[in-house]
Scaffold this motif. Structure first.
Motif, PDB file in Angstrom:
ATOM      1  N   LEU A   1      13.789 -21.910  50.091  1.00  0.00           N
ATOM      2  CA  LEU A   1      14.563 -22.849  50.892  1.00  0.00           C
ATOM      3  C   LEU A   1      15.929 -22.305  51.272  1.00  0.00           C
ATOM      4  CD1 LEU A   1      14.844 -25.691  52.120  1.00  0.00           C
ATOM      5  CD2 LEU A   1      15.744 -26.457  49.916  1.00  0.00           C
ATOM      6  N   ILE A   2      16.634 -21.698  50.329  1.00  0.00           N
ATOM      7  CA  ILE A   2      17.981 -21.211  50.612  1.00  0.00           C
ATOM      8  C   ILE A   2      17.942 -20.137  51.692  1.00  0.00           C
ATOM      9  CG2 ILE A   2      20.028 -20.124  49.621  1.00  0.00           C
ATOM     10  CD1 ILE A   2      19.445 -23.006  48.676  1.00  0.00           C
ATOM     11  N   THR A   3      16.958 -19.271  51.644  1.00  0.00           N
ATOM     12  CA  THR A   3      16.795 -18.247  52.673  1.00  0.00           C
ATOM     13  C   THR A   3      16.586 -18.892  54.043  1.00  0.00           C
ATOM     14  OG1 THR A   3      15.819 -16.739  51.066  1.00  0.00           O
ATOM     15  CG2 THR A   3      15.428 -16.248  53.377  1.00  0.00           C
ATOM     16  N   ASP A   4      15.745 -19.940  54.088  1.00  0.00           N
ATOM     17  CA  ASP A   4      15.500 -20.642  55.353  1.00  0.00           C
ATOM     18  C   ASP A   4      16.783 -21.235  55.915  1.00  0.00           C
ATOM     19  OD1 ASP A   4      12.843 -20.044  55.052  1.00  0.00           O
ATOM     20  OD2 ASP A   4      12.243 -22.047  54.382  1.00  0.00           O
ATOM     21  N   VAL A   5      17.601 -21.844  55.058  1.00  0.00           N
ATOM     22  CA  VAL A   5      18.840 -22.485  55.513  1.00  0.00           C
ATOM     23  C   VAL A   5      19.807 -21.441  56.075  1.00  0.00           C
ATOM     24  CG1 VAL A   5      20.877 -23.790  54.778  1.00  0.00           C
ATOM     25  CG2 VAL A   5      18.608 -24.424  53.921  1.00  0.00           C
TER      26      VAL A   5
ATOM     27  N   PHE B   1      21.127 -21.772  59.943  1.00  0.00           N
ATOM     28  CA  PHE B   1      22.444 -22.382  60.114  1.00  0.00           C
ATOM     29  C   PHE B   1      23.541 -21.369  59.757  1.00  0.00           C
ATOM     30  CE2 PHE B   1      19.387 -25.657  59.006  1.00  0.00           C
ATOM     31  CZ  PHE B   1      19.591 -26.615  59.985  1.00  0.00           C
ATOM     32  N   GLU B   2      24.652 -21.468  60.481  1.00  0.00           N
ATOM     33  CA  GLU B   2      25.778 -20.572  60.215  1.00  0.00           C
ATOM     34  C   GLU B   2      26.613 -21.134  59.062  1.00  0.00           C
ATOM     35  OE1 GLU B   2      28.082 -19.518  63.602  1.00  0.00           O
ATOM     36  OE2 GLU B   2      26.344 -18.848  64.766  1.00  0.00           O
TER      37      GLU B   2
ATOM     38  N   SER C   1      27.100 -23.778  46.368  1.00  0.00           N
ATOM     39  CA  SER C   1      28.313 -24.026  47.137  1.00  0.00           C
ATOM     40  C   SER C   1      28.006 -23.683  48.588  1.00  0.00           C
ATOM     41  CB  SER C   1      29.462 -23.156  46.625  1.00  0.00           C
ATOM     42  OG  SER C   1      30.543 -23.144  47.552  1.00  0.00           O
ATOM     43  N   MET C   2      28.313 -24.594  49.524  1.00  0.00           N
ATOM     44  CA  MET C   2      28.051 -24.369  50.938  1.00  0.00           C
ATOM     45  C   MET C   2      29.338 -24.467  51.728  1.00  0.00           C
ATOM     46  SD  MET C   2      25.401 -26.371  53.520  1.00  0.00           S
ATOM     47  CE  MET C   2      23.980 -26.052  52.500  1.00  0.00           C
ATOM     48  N   ARG C   3      29.614 -23.432  52.511  1.00  0.00           N
ATOM     49  CA  ARG C   3      30.845 -23.376  53.317  1.00  0.00           C
ATOM     50  C   ARG C   3      30.493 -23.137  54.778  1.00  0.00           C
ATOM     51  NH1 ARG C   3      31.307 -20.523  48.857  1.00  0.00           N
ATOM     52  NH2 ARG C   3      30.759 -18.580  49.926  1.00  0.00           N
ATOM     53  N   GLY C   4      31.292 -23.735  55.657  1.00  0.00           N
ATOM     54  CA  GLY C   4      31.072 -23.560  57.089  1.00  0.00           C
ATOM     55  C   GLY C   4      31.671 -24.712  57.861  1.00  0.00           C
TER      56      GLY C   4
END
Length: 341
Positions: free
Chosen positions: A280-284, A288-289, A313-316
């Motif tokens: 899943l993380i690879t797909d995201v 998405f940037e 942790s997600m940044r953007g």
């Protein structure tokens, strides 16, 4: 196999009436491993002792293997109890008897001949993995071996139900796992219905099909173990689930990270079943940037499948992060924003 209706137990003490079990309705199916979890004083020990009438209910009904236990007296009750084995936290072995003699004790009471006793004892010693220890005394055994004797003794009369009263809480983690593996093996080989009480969610996670959570004498939540892990509703249940999914070191590590500049949103992702195997993380990241850092993760196995918890942790850009989170949720993955939302 087991049906409880409006079950209650009130103890009269010097300080007044104490309600240990309060208006419980519960059904346990034949052949399942059912767990009851709660902290000390929740009423779980009283509940399990009412299944074989070691404690008589103040109100309500108890039916086990088709027998109305609450109505039975004397000989009828003794006969019904032969279909209900029980193992205890502190083993309750006879210290002056050998392993074989301890296991044979219920068979003596039943009136079996010496040859019949020996044949059955030999079967049980093999079943619980104590070959070569039949002549040993309890003082010569480890804690795990003592509990194996307790299990063998509880199975002596070929019961339909096995009750486990905190059966692993006196054991170290490795020994606990070996005893739990034995109980699963017995459940599968004999089709035995097992009811266990515990305060450890690890025990529930490892072997139970369904679980009931007790607090203040009541069942506050119950269901399939995997469903309870996935969506615990009550605060008490959430506390128990965190025993397995969020060890103390996880909370400490995350609290330390919250203070760091640029940490972004911290998300807890919960995967169930086949979803634990997906990239899943690879797909995201591809779609998405956003920048993603994996902070901590864990996959646990239950009787109904795997359960995974992942902290990232997600940044953007704010809108892009929202789109990424919405995408994750659309993949049947639970998402909780625990920082920066």
């Amino acid at each position: 196999m087991i049906t409880l209706q409006k079950l209650a137990k009130v103890f009269n003490t010097k300080d007044g009436a104490v309600t240990a079990v309060d208006d419980i309705d519960l059904t346990i199916d034949q052949g399942e491993i059912f767990g009851v979890i709660g902290y000390s004083g929740a009423g779980k020990s009283t509940l399990i002792r009412m299944l074989n009438m070691l404690e008589a209910p103040s109100e309500g009904t108890v039916e086990v293997a088709g027998k109305p236990m609450h109505t039975l007296k004397n000989r009828q009750l003794r006969e019904a109890r032969q279909e209900i084995g029980m193992i205890f936290q502190h083993f309750n072995l006879l210290w002056s008897r050998t392993v074989a003699e301890n296991i044979a004790f219920p068979l003596e009471i039943k009136g079996l001949s010496k040859s019949e006793q020996k044949e059955r004892v030999d079967e049980l010693i093999k079943l619980v993995g104590l070959e070569g220890r039949g002549g040993s005394y309890p003082s010569q055994l480890s804690g795990g071996q003592k509990q194996r004797v307790g299990i063998a003794r509880a199975l002596a009369n070929n019961p339909k139900v096995l009750l486990c009263d905190e059966a692993t809480s006196a054991l170290d983690p490795k020994t606990t796992d070996s005893i739990l593996d034995l109980l699963v093996d017995i459940n599968k080989k004999l089709g035995l219905t097992i009811v266990l009480i515990t305060h450890e969610m690890h025990v529930i996670r490892k072997i139970c099909h369904r679980v009931a959570v007790m607090e203040n004498g009541k069942i506050v939540e119950q269901g399939d173990v995997l469903d309870i892990f996935r969506r615990p509703r009550q605060e008490m249940t959430k506390e128990f689930v965190k025993q397995v999914t969020e060890p103390e070191e996880t909370e400490e590590a995350l609290n330390h990270l919250f203070g760091e500049e640029g940490i972004g949103q911290v998300l807890q992702l919960t995967f169930v079943g086949g979803e634990t195997q997906r990239p899943l993380i690879t797909d995201v990241i591809r779609q998405f940037e956003v920048d993603i850092s994996i902070l901590q993760g864990k996959i646990s196995q239950t009787q109904h499948g795997s359960y995974g918890s992942l902290y990232i942790s997600m940044r953007g850009d704010k809108n892009t992060v929202k789109e990424a989170v919405d995408y994750i949720r659309a993949q049947q993955v639970e998402v909780e924003v625990i920082h920066g939302g």
